[in-house]
Design a protein around this motif. Structure first.
Motif, mmCIF file in Angstrom:
data_model
loop_
_atom_site.group_PDB
_atom_site.id
_atom_site.type_symbol
_atom_site.label_atom_id
_atom_site.label_comp_id
_atom_site.label_asym_id
_atom_site.label_seq_id
_atom_site.Cartn_x
_atom_site.Cartn_y
_atom_site.Cartn_z
ATOM 1 N N ALA A 363 8.684 -11.788 12.981
ATOM 2 C CA ALA A 363 7.602 -12.133 13.647
ATOM 3 C C ALA A 363 7.692 -11.618 15.203
ATOM 4 O O ALA A 363 6.785 -11.527 16.092
ATOM 5 N N GLU A 364 8.800 -10.761 15.498
ATOM 6 C CA GLU A 364 9.044 -10.097 16.776
ATOM 7 C C GLU A 364 8.499 -8.721 16.642
ATOM 8 O O GLU A 364 8.641 -7.961 17.598
ATOM 9 N N ASP A 365 8.285 -8.321 15.442
ATOM 10 C CA ASP A 365 7.726 -7.000 15.273
ATOM 11 C C ASP A 365 6.311 -6.952 15.955
ATOM 12 O O ASP A 365 5.252 -7.790 16.339
ATOM 13 N N SER A 366 6.018 -5.340 16.202
ATOM 14 C CA SER A 366 4.620 -5.059 16.835
ATOM 15 C C SER A 366 4.165 -3.912 15.985
ATOM 16 O O SER A 366 4.633 -2.848 15.999
ATOM 17 N N LYS A 385 6.850 -2.562 20.772
ATOM 18 C CA LYS A 385 8.100 -3.394 20.783
ATOM 19 C C LYS A 385 9.397 -2.838 20.263
ATOM 20 O O LYS A 385 10.164 -3.354 20.304
ATOM 21 N N GLY A 386 9.178 -1.482 19.645
ATOM 22 C CA GLY A 386 10.498 -0.712 19.411
ATOM 23 C C GLY A 386 10.591 -0.707 17.929
ATOM 24 O O GLY A 386 11.710 -0.336 17.495
ATOM 25 N N GLN A 387 9.521 -1.121 17.184
ATOM 26 C CA GLN A 387 9.581 -1.079 15.658
ATOM 27 C C GLN A 387 9.106 0.366 15.146
ATOM 28 O O GLN A 387 7.945 0.676 15.687
ATOM 29 N N PHE A 388 9.795 0.928 14.313
ATOM 30 C CA PHE A 388 9.430 2.196 13.490
ATOM 31 C C PHE A 388 9.838 2.247 12.210
ATOM 32 O O PHE A 388 10.891 2.609 12.010
ATOM 33 N N GLY A 403 14.335 1.192 18.342
ATOM 34 C CA GLY A 403 14.042 1.416 19.722
ATOM 35 C C GLY A 403 13.149 2.367 19.930
ATOM 36 O O GLY A 403 12.870 2.754 21.288
ATOM 37 N N VAL A 404 12.094 2.862 19.151
ATOM 38 C CA VAL A 404 11.320 3.734 19.336
ATOM 39 C C VAL A 404 10.108 3.099 19.585
ATOM 40 O O VAL A 404 9.266 2.403 18.793
ATOM 41 N N ARG A 405 9.407 3.148 20.676
ATOM 42 C CA ARG A 405 8.164 2.346 21.107
ATOM 43 C C ARG A 405 6.957 3.275 20.853
ATOM 44 O O ARG A 405 6.880 4.076 21.615
ATOM 45 N N VAL A 406 6.235 2.827 19.986
ATOM 46 C CA VAL A 406 5.059 3.716 19.496
ATOM 47 C C VAL A 406 3.725 3.082 19.800
ATOM 48 O O VAL A 406 3.480 2.179 19.660
ATOM 49 N N ALA A 421 3.330 9.248 19.584
ATOM 50 C CA ALA A 421 3.328 8.942 21.019
ATOM 51 C C ALA A 421 3.791 7.913 21.394
ATOM 52 O O ALA A 421 3.636 6.924 20.854
ATOM 53 N N ASP A 422 4.892 7.854 22.402
ATOM 54 C CA ASP A 422 5.813 6.769 22.623
ATOM 55 C C ASP A 422 5.464 6.284 24.097
ATOM 56 O O ASP A 422 4.676 6.862 24.652
ATOM 57 N N THR A 423 6.110 5.403 24.655
ATOM 58 C CA THR A 423 5.872 4.873 25.925
ATOM 59 C C THR A 423 6.518 5.798 26.850
ATOM 60 O O THR A 423 6.298 5.433 28.145
#
Length: 580
Positions: A363-366, A385-388, A403-406, A421-423
């Motif tokens: 539930a914490e994923d984006s 949120k850092g999911q990849f 830790g990869v914010r996509v 493309a990251d943050t």
């Protein structure tokens, strides 16, 4: 009393007596007449000193073209009157013998032409190519012993192309003509293969001896290709045929703009009941998928004849709306992602409307974006949120990066490298085979979205407050910044499209769609019709003149070329390619 003496031309002597003149008709008959005729022929065959070398070449081009049309007599008259020679007499005989397959005569003629060759060492090479054709034709005819004799007694003694000779010997075991053609990469006995042979042999001869085949046609086609390359609206990848266009006028940009380029709204679709965030055509161009804030995906069928779209099916239940869609390589499945708040991802069967998989790892994923691997067996998804994750079609996680914010994703054609493309305002490559990663592009502002060209060499970025940027991935250089589009901090999607990805289209916050030719910074077309921000555009790969756009106004607009205009309106507006 009038004299009966014949008076010629009314002439008389000084004493007014009629004078008999010698007949003048003898000047046009007998030996004298023949002599004049021969002198006239010599004069006709003598080169005209007033003709430049270019003039002579043009005359030869016209003569060759006349011959190709069966107008041999007209060509002969042209050559006689101009004093030019179409080609060497031995070359004409050589061509006829090649096309008829008179291989014994060909070798004799080739010996006659030896002094005409560019280099004397080319004689052996020409013999090889001729004997190779003879060998293959004998094999296709089932004359195995004759083919073997040709190989042993005519090809091998040349002592050149040893590896090729070994390959030819391996063909002796093939009895099926189709298998032979495939193994030898040869079109079989007949006009096509002999014409290719002749074209190859012509390369060893000076053009003064034998002209390249269909030279005028080649030059005209090259001229058409050049003119079309200067036309920013020429939206076709088909090789032009000079017979399909008038040679009396230059290529018309207006014709391309009105017939082959999306410039007007052809259909407005209003089946969504809220903002429409995303759209994409299937790879084969037969379907369009649209995603909306109303939590629904609509699949539209494209009629290839009428170019109209009809509502085929709806895929509903996406809690946070649908902000991203991507088709599987075979167009069977489609993945739907939500917004940054969504932890769910849906895989639908686009043709039946059945849900294949609903992925929800935490539930914490984006999970706000995704891409398929080119083989269609896996997909990659992630969010801010850092999911990849890399997953299979059942939603099982195979690999992951922490830790990869996509922001946006695309998979390269190598089937293992994913661009993200990251943050941190960059495009970074991730290899899921050896779990390595490296920087590809660094921007000075946030990358809101990007799209990859069909060949995987170029990437198109929508950069916050900057607009649309084109980068070369291989050289890692910025190719071009496109002007006109209004890009703030909303996520807007652009698209490559048209024939051979020659065009770029993007939505904009000023409610417009902008289209650029890839080589030009300024837009060549601005499409108006939406009343709110245009969030996404998609180009139909199968129908290059069809473009779709979606907007916060809740509509989907289909753009296409204008209807045919009459000649009067075409004459009123003369659009010059170089001025666009």
């Amino acid at each position: 009393m009038q004299s009966h003496t014949t008076v010629l031309n009314g002439s008389r002597s000084e004493n007014n007596a009629p004078v008999r003149e010698k007949p003048t008709t003898s000047k046009l008959s007998g030996n004298a007449a023949n002599g004049d005729a021969e002198a006239l022929d010599v004069q006709k065959n003598r080169p005209n000193p007033s003709l430049s070398e270019t003039d002579k070449e043009v005359i030869r081009l016209v003569g060759q073209h006349l011959c190709s049309l069966g107008l041999q007599k007209s060509s002969d008259v042209l050559m006689q009157e101009s004093g030019c020679k179409l080609e060497h007499s031995a070359a004409s005989k050589f061509r006829e013998q090649i096309m008829c397959g008179y291989w014994a005569k060909v070798d004799t003629t080739l010996i006659e032409m030896k002094p005409l060759l560019k280099h004397q060492r080319h004689l052996q090479k020409m013999r090889y190519h001729i004997m190779e054709q003879k060998f293959l034709e004998l094999l296709e005819d089932g004359k195995l012993l004759d083919a073997l004799s040709c190989l042993r007694n005519q090809i091998t003694p040349l002592r050149i192309y040893v590896n090729k000779v070994h390959q030819l010997s391996s063909l002796l075991m093939i009895t099926n003509p189709k298998d032979l053609q495939k193994a030898a990469n040869w079109e079989g006995k007949g006009h096509k293969s002999r014409a290719k042979l002749l074209e190859k042999l012509q390369g060893y001869l000076p053009i003064s001896v034998m002209m390249p085949p269909n030279r005028l046609k080649t030059l005209l086609t090259q001229a058409l290709v050049y003119q079309q390359s200067k036309c920013v609206f020429h939206n076709s990848s088909q090789q032009p045929e000079y017979t399909s266009y008038s040679l009396l006028v230059d290529h018309s940009c207006l014709h391309c703009r009105t017939r082959n380029f999306p410039s007007i709204t052809t259909q407005v679709l209003s089946d969504h009941c809220d903002e429409v965030w995303f759209c994409c055509f299937s790879h084969d161009g037969s379907m369009l998928a649209t995603g909306s804030k109303d939590s629904c995906v609509i699949i539209w069928d494209v009629n290839p004849v009428t170019r109209q779209l009809v509502h085929a099916r709806s895929l509903s239940g996406h809690t946070y709306g649908v902000g991203y869609l991507v088709w599987s390589p075979d167009d069977t499945h489609i993945i739907a992602c939500g917004t940054e708040e969504s932890s769910e991802l849906w895989i639908w069967n686009a043709k039946t409307g059945e849900l294949r998989t609903k992925m929800n790892n935490s539930a914490e994923d984006s999970l706000s974006c995704c891409c398929w691997t080119p083989d269609g067996k896996k997909y990659v998804t992630g969010g801010t949120k850092g999911q990849f994750y890399q997953c299979d079609l059942d939603g099982n996680i195979l690999d992951s990066w922490e830790g990869v914010r996509v922001q946006s994703l695309a998979c390269l054609p190598d089937n293992k490298t994913v661009l993200s493309a990251d943050t941190q305002q960059r495009i970074r490559a991730y290899n899921f085979e050896d779990m390595s990663d490296y920087n590809v592009i660094k921007e000075d502002h946030p990358v809101m979205s990007f799209s990859l060209s069909s060949d995987g060499h170029l990437v198109l970025l929508n950069v916050a407050t900057q607009g649309v940027h084109l980068w070369d991935i291989d050289d890692q250089i910025l190719v071009r910044k496109y002007q006109g589009v209004v890009q703030g901090f909303y996520t807007i999607f652009s698209s490559f499209g048209g024939a051979a990805d020659e065009y770029i289209a993007s939505g904009s916050e000023d409610n417009k769609v902008y289209i650029w030719h890839r080589s030009k910074e300024l837009p060549i077309e601005t499409l108006c019709g939406h009343s709110k921000t245009v969030n996404c555009v998609s180009w139909n790969k199968a129908i290059p003149s069809m473009l779709a756009s979606v907007s916060d106004d809740g509509t989907i607009r289909i753009w296409g070329p204008q209807e045919s205009q009459d000649e009067d309106s075409e004459n009123e507006e003369n659009l010059n390619c170089d001025e666009v």
